[in-house]
Design a protein around this motif. Structure first.
Motif, PDB file in Angstrom:
ATOM      1  N   GLY A 157     -31.866  -9.110 -77.800  1.00 38.24           N
ATOM      2  CA  GLY A 157     -30.468  -9.451 -78.002  1.00 38.24           C
ATOM      3  C   GLY A 157     -29.958 -10.485 -77.014  1.00 38.24           C
ATOM      4  N   LEU A 158     -29.012 -11.296 -77.480  1.00 37.70           N
ATOM      5  CA  LEU A 158     -28.417 -12.333 -76.630  1.00 37.70           C
ATOM      6  C   LEU A 158     -26.978 -12.008 -76.251  1.00 37.70           C
ATOM      7  N   GLN A 159     -26.529 -10.798 -76.591  1.00 35.72           N
ATOM      8  CA  GLN A 159     -25.129 -10.430 -76.410  1.00 35.72           C
ATOM      9  C   GLN A 159     -24.681 -10.393 -74.947  1.00 35.72           C
ATOM     10  N   ASP A 160     -25.619 -10.285 -74.017  1.00 32.35           N
ATOM     11  CA  ASP A 160     -25.256 -10.226 -72.591  1.00 32.35           C
ATOM     12  C   ASP A 160     -25.498 -11.543 -71.864  1.00 32.35           C
ATOM     13  N   CYS A 161     -25.951 -12.561 -72.586  1.00 29.89           N
ATOM     14  CA  CYS A 161     -26.137 -13.883 -71.986  1.00 29.89           C
ATOM     15  C   CYS A 161     -24.765 -14.570 -71.893  1.00 29.89           C
ATOM     16  N   PRO A 162     -24.291 -14.888 -70.704  1.00 34.01           N
ATOM     17  CA  PRO A 162     -22.900 -15.328 -70.521  1.00 34.01           C
ATOM     18  C   PRO A 162     -22.471 -16.508 -71.392  1.00 34.01           C
ATOM     19  N   THR A 163     -23.268 -17.583 -71.404  1.00 33.77           N
ATOM     20  CA  THR A 163     -22.856 -18.772 -72.150  1.00 33.77           C
ATOM     21  C   THR A 163     -22.927 -18.534 -73.651  1.00 33.77           C
ATOM     22  N   PHE A 164     -23.991 -17.892 -74.103  1.00 31.43           N
ATOM     23  CA  PHE A 164     -24.116 -17.558 -75.520  1.00 31.43           C
ATOM     24  C   PHE A 164     -22.989 -16.622 -75.931  1.00 31.43           C
ATOM     25  N   ARG A 165     -22.723 -15.629 -75.113  1.00 29.13           N
ATOM     26  CA  ARG A 165     -21.684 -14.644 -75.405  1.00 29.13           C
ATOM     27  C   ARG A 165     -20.323 -15.310 -75.593  1.00 29.13           C
ATOM     28  N   GLY A 178     -17.067 -23.442 -71.285  1.00 34.33           N
ATOM     29  CA  GLY A 178     -17.112 -23.880 -72.677  1.00 34.33           C
ATOM     30  C   GLY A 178     -18.533 -23.963 -73.178  1.00 34.33           C
ATOM     31  N   PHE A 179     -18.695 -24.575 -74.338  1.00 37.46           N
ATOM     32  CA  PHE A 179     -20.001 -24.687 -74.982  1.00 37.46           C
ATOM     33  C   PHE A 179     -20.893 -25.636 -74.193  1.00 37.46           C
ATOM     34  N   ASP A 180     -22.047 -25.149 -73.761  1.00 38.92           N
ATOM     35  CA  ASP A 180     -23.003 -25.964 -73.005  1.00 38.92           C
ATOM     36  C   ASP A 180     -24.384 -25.743 -73.614  1.00 38.92           C
ATOM     37  N   ILE A 181     -24.861 -26.714 -74.396  1.00 41.55           N
ATOM     38  CA  ILE A 181     -26.115 -26.544 -75.130  1.00 41.55           C
ATOM     39  C   ILE A 181     -27.307 -26.332 -74.199  1.00 41.55           C
ATOM     40  N   ILE A 184     -27.166 -22.700 -72.931  1.00 42.42           N
ATOM     41  CA  ILE A 184     -27.538 -21.780 -74.008  1.00 42.42           C
ATOM     42  C   ILE A 184     -29.049 -21.799 -74.207  1.00 42.42           C
ATOM     43  N   GLU A 185     -29.638 -22.984 -74.196  1.00 47.80           N
ATOM     44  CA  GLU A 185     -31.087 -23.079 -74.339  1.00 47.80           C
ATOM     45  C   GLU A 185     -31.802 -22.330 -73.225  1.00 47.80           C
ATOM     46  N   GLN A 186     -31.317 -22.483 -71.997  1.00 54.25           N
ATOM     47  CA  GLN A 186     -31.927 -21.777 -70.879  1.00 54.25           C
ATOM     48  C   GLN A 186     -31.860 -20.261 -71.069  1.00 54.25           C
ATOM     49  N   GLU A 187     -30.723 -19.786 -71.554  1.00 57.86           N
ATOM     50  CA  GLU A 187     -30.574 -18.340 -71.771  1.00 57.86           C
ATOM     51  C   GLU A 187     -31.492 -17.840 -72.877  1.00 57.86           C
ATOM     52  N   PRO A 214     -31.777 -25.065 -82.838  1.00 54.21           N
ATOM     53  CA  PRO A 214     -31.873 -26.162 -81.869  1.00 54.21           C
ATOM     54  C   PRO A 214     -32.748 -25.835 -80.648  1.00 54.21           C
ATOM     55  N   TYR A 215     -33.003 -24.548 -80.420  1.00 55.86           N
ATOM     56  CA  TYR A 215     -33.745 -24.139 -79.224  1.00 55.86           C
ATOM     57  C   TYR A 215     -35.168 -23.680 -79.559  1.00 55.86           C
ATOM     58  N   ALA A 216     -35.567 -23.826 -80.830  1.00 53.53           N
ATOM     59  CA  ALA A 216     -36.874 -23.341 -81.270  1.00 53.53           C
ATOM     60  C   ALA A 216     -38.024 -24.047 -80.559  1.00 53.53           C
ATOM     61  N   ARG A 217     -37.911 -25.362 -80.387  1.00 53.01           N
ATOM     62  CA  ARG A 217     -39.002 -26.100 -79.735  1.00 53.01           C
ATOM     63  C   ARG A 217     -39.202 -25.628 -78.296  1.00 53.01           C
ATOM     64  N   ALA A 218     -38.095 -25.423 -77.586  1.00 54.27           N
ATOM     65  CA  ALA A 218     -38.192 -24.974 -76.194  1.00 54.27           C
ATOM     66  C   ALA A 218     -38.773 -23.566 -76.123  1.00 54.27           C
ATOM     67  N   VAL A 219     -38.382 -22.699 -77.046  1.00 54.13           N
ATOM     68  CA  VAL A 219     -38.919 -21.330 -77.072  1.00 54.13           C
ATOM     69  C   VAL A 219     -40.401 -21.351 -77.411  1.00 54.13           C
TER      70      VAL A 219
END
Length: 250
Positions: A157-165, A178-181, A184-187, A214-219
């Motif tokens: 789950g990503l519900q506790d990741c601050p920026t995603f949350r 605010g929104f920081d891509i 979010i990718e790091q999280e 958008p974060y699939a390649r990094a994952v």
């Protein structure tokens, strides 16, 4: 057609895939399902104004409460000429049966429809399902008929990741401006790495959340695993309703 002429027409043509979109206000970056540039073919969007991420993703049964609005929007898309319909939220898997029955074109509500296929692809290994809110994602959302299959699914789950949350779930979070891509990718990458380290038997990752492409390649790079999501399901759906042409030569 009759004698080379269309007997009945519509105002707009060429949009084979229709997407039911939640009523959100966060940026839809390239790769997100609600950014039309994500796909190499035209898509048609229909916003379901009564549905927000604050309802669908934070309450397990809210999608069913809002079902009449989704049905109405799906039927509008069908009348407007789309050949298949999908949605912008994986949590709508709980109304897959009802939405599919409400129209005559194919409907795929969630990337979770890929889960049985992926489980069959990777032998006895597990699938890591990355979700916007693990506390809300229920057994009904996963749509797995066999208990043995459920034992091979690990939730992340990503519900506790601050920026995603704050950015995606719309929950006010201290220290997030605010929104920081990039953040979010790091999280997302960090959570997937933790999932992989805790479960070395995982053979693939599935993004439930449609905002994660958008974060699939990094994952993929960080975990070394294949990464699936709604993007792949829509690509498959499009080629099913608009089959590519081949020249037949060897």
């Amino acid at each position: 057609m009759t004698d080379g002429y269309l007997t009945k027409g519509r105002a707009i043509y060429g949009e084979s895939i229709g997407v039911l979109v939640l009523n959100t206000t966060f940026p839809r970056v390239h790769g997100d399902i609600a950014n039309a540039r994500t796909f190499d073919f035209p898509v048609r969007y229909k916003i379901v104004t009564q549905a927000t991420q604050g309802t669908i993703v934070t309450e397990a049964d809210k999608a069913r409460v809002l079902l009449p609005h989704f049905v109405e929007a799906a039927q509008e898309l069908e009348r407007e000429g789309v050949s298949a319909i999908t949605t912008s939220c994986g949590f709508l898997s709980v109304v897959q049966e009802e939405l599919a029955a409400a129209v005559t074109v194919p409907v795929v509500t969630s990337s979770l429809l890929l889960l049985p296929m992926i489980l069959n692809m990777i032998g006895k290994r597990k699938v890591g399902v990355v979700t916007a809110n693990a506390g809300v994602l229920s057994e009904q959302h996963l749509m797995l008929a066999q208990s043995a299959e459920r034992s091979r699914v690990e939730l992340c789950g990503l519900q506790d990741c601050p920026t995603f949350r704050a950015s995606i779930l719309g929950i006010e979070t201290k220290g997030v401006a605010g929104f920081d891509i990039d953040l979010i990718e790091q999280e997302v990458v960090a959570q997937c790495q933790k999932l992989r380290q805790a479960n070395p038997e995982i053979g693939a990752i599935l993004f439930e959340c449609t905002n994660l492409q958008p974060y699939a390649r990094a994952v993929q790079k960080a975990t070394g695993l294949p990464v699936f999501g709604i993007f792949h399901l829509i690509e498959m759906l499009h080629t099913a309703v608009r089959a590519p042409s081949f020249d037949g030569e060897c």
